[in-house]
Write an enzyme that holds these catalytic residues in place. Structure first.
Site, PDB file in Angstrom:
ATOM      1  CG  MET A   1      -2.042  -1.328   1.140  1.00  0.00           C
ATOM      2  SD  MET A   1      -3.554  -0.863   1.990  1.00  0.00           S
ATOM      3  CE  MET A   1      -2.972  -0.817   3.907  1.00  0.00           C
ATOM      4  N   GLY A   2       2.140   0.966  -0.487  1.00  0.00           N
ATOM      5  CA  GLY A   2       3.057   2.142  -0.501  1.00  0.00           C
ATOM      6  C   GLY A   2       3.644   2.577   0.977  1.00  0.00           C
TER       7      GLY A   2
ATOM      8  CG  HIS B   1       6.940  -2.427   2.171  1.00  0.00           C
ATOM      9  ND1 HIS B   1       6.861  -1.079   2.814  1.00  0.00           N
ATOM     10  CD2 HIS B   1       5.875  -2.861   2.187  1.00  0.00           C
ATOM     11  CE1 HIS B   1       5.544  -0.981   3.081  1.00  0.00           C
ATOM     12  NE2 HIS B   1       4.961  -2.059   2.934  1.00  0.00           N
TER      13      HIS B   1
ATOM     14  CE  LYS C   1       4.161  -4.650  10.502  1.00  0.00           C
ATOM     15  NZ  LYS C   1       2.638  -4.313  10.772  1.00  0.00           N
ATOM     16  CG  ASP C   2       1.015  -7.051   8.240  1.00  0.00           C
ATOM     17  OD1 ASP C   2       0.040  -6.366   9.173  1.00  0.00           O
ATOM     18  OD2 ASP C   2       1.575  -6.477   7.355  1.00  0.00           O
TER      19      ASP C   2
ATOM     20  CD  GLN D   1      -2.014  -8.656   4.911  1.00  0.00           C
ATOM     21  OE1 GLN D   1      -2.609  -7.729   4.879  1.00  0.00           O
ATOM     22  NE2 GLN D   1      -0.615  -8.457   4.340  1.00  0.00           N
TER      23      GLN D   1
ATOM     24  CB  SER E   1       3.418   2.321   6.076  1.00  0.00           C
ATOM     25  OG  SER E   1       3.778   1.348   5.248  1.00  0.00           O
TER      26      SER E   1
HETATM   27  O1  PAF Z   1       0.090  -5.826   3.729  1.00  0.00           O
HETATM   28  C1  PAF Z   1      -0.484  -4.874   3.082  1.00  0.00           C
HETATM   29  O2  PAF Z   1       0.248  -3.810   2.739  1.00  0.00           O
HETATM   30  C2  PAF Z   1      -1.843  -4.991   2.461  1.00  0.00           C
HETATM   31  O3  PAF Z   1      -2.866  -5.461   3.528  1.00  0.00           O
HETATM   32  C3  PAF Z   1      -1.649  -5.522   1.258  1.00  0.00           C
HETATM   33  C4  PAF Z   1      -1.409  -6.972   1.341  1.00  0.00           C
HETATM   34  C5  PAF Z   1      -0.944  -4.753   0.268  1.00  0.00           C
HETATM   35  C6  PAF Z   1      -3.101  -5.613   0.473  1.00  0.00           C
HETATM   36  O4  PAF Z   1      -3.618  -4.356   0.388  1.00  0.00           O
END
Ligand code: PAF
Length: 280
Positions: free
Chosen positions: A29-30, A36, A148-149, A152, A185
């Site tokens: 998401m920038g 990243h 970290k996520d 997810q 971020s």
């Molecule tokens: O982890 C992230 O930055 C976001 O959840 C992702 C995987 C890019 C989806 O928008």
């Protein structure tokens, strides 16, 4: 490195680079940081073509002000990516990703009933919508996600299974600032003072790992909450100790699974998450 905004331009650039079937993809998401960049570097090492997407996905924000506050730093992101070997940056508009409203409802069962799933209703549905759509557009062989996520990552692996997608999900280590604070971020939204104090979260997790040999699961969870909340900048939303597959809370160290301690806490107004694997 090419910057593209449409699906047509993306496909043309991929074709021009002659994808040999090992396209690596890093969805973001920038507001990129070295966490990243470590994913991108891994993708570059393992694939012929690397695509990075930058898209702040409105569907995964259950809190409007959180979406508005989310840092957007495209120019700085491109600068950071320039020397990584990344081939294409895909920075689409919302209309490209969602030409019509995405009404799909995913069911992740118990995987989404705790932690982030419980505290951010609809969040993982939005993540699954955008990641599946990005996979459909980019068609990667491998996709890279940070540990970290942690929840997810489990959700995305589950989604790939449910949709029978031919993409390998590659988990990547948490990258930390010097202080131990997990790179995110959202760290950019902290004041200097908050950023210093936010390191108490990772400190607590490191000590949690040591103490897991000495305290019961319940004692340890209480100790984590107390230790973090003692810092005047921090306020715990949840702590959990879960197994690393189903992500269900464990009640005793005897349970036969690797265990992960997870935290979500506010530092001022900024919500941070972090985790540590307790089992070597
Ligand atoms: O982890 C992230 O930055 C976001 O959840 C992702 C995987 C890019 C989806 O928008």
């Amino acid at each position: 490195m090419f910057l593209v905004e449409t699906i047509e331009d993306l496909r043309n650039k991929i074709d021009a680079l002659k994808d040999d079937g090992t396209l690596g993809f890093v969805p973001t998401m920038g507001a990129l940081h070295m966490g990243h960049i470590s994913l991108v570097e891994k993708a570059v090492l393992e694939n012929q073509i690397t695509v990075v997407s930058i898209f702040v996905n409105p569907n995964q924000f259950n809190d409007k002000s959180d979406l508005e506050k989310y840092p957007r730093t495209l120019e700085a992101d491109l600068k950071l990516l320039k020397d990584t070997g990344c081939n294409i940056v895909f920075a689409p508009d919302a209309k490209v990703i969602y030409p019509k409203k995405d009404t799909r409802k995913f069911d992740f069962g118990p995987l989404e009933s705790i932690m982030e799933g419980k505290h951010r209703p609809g969040h993982f549905n939005g993540v699954a919508q955008v990641v599946s759509r990005l996979f459909e557009i980019v068609k990667p062989k491998k996709a890279y996600f940070g540990l970290k996520d942690f929840q997810q990552l489990a959700i995305i692996k589950n989604m790939v299974k449910q949709l029978d997608l031919q993409v390998q999900i590659v988990p990547c280590d948490i990258i930390r600032e010097k202080s131990g604070l997990a790179m995110s971020s959202r760290n950019e939204l902290l004041t200097a003072e908050e950023r210093k104090n936010a390191a108490v979260i990772s400190d607590t997790l490191f000590k949690t790992k040591e103490l897991s040999k000495k305290k019961s699961v319940q004692e340890l969870k209480s100790w984590m909450v107390e230790t973090i909340n003692k810092n005047k900048y921090l306020s715990v939303e949840y702590v959990e100790i879960v197994d690393d597959i189903q992500l269900q809370p464990v009640n005793s160290w005897d349970e036969n699974s690797a265990k992960v301690a997870c935290v979500a806490a506010f530092c001022g107004k900024v919500r941070l998450i972090d985790n540590i694997v307790l089992t070597d």
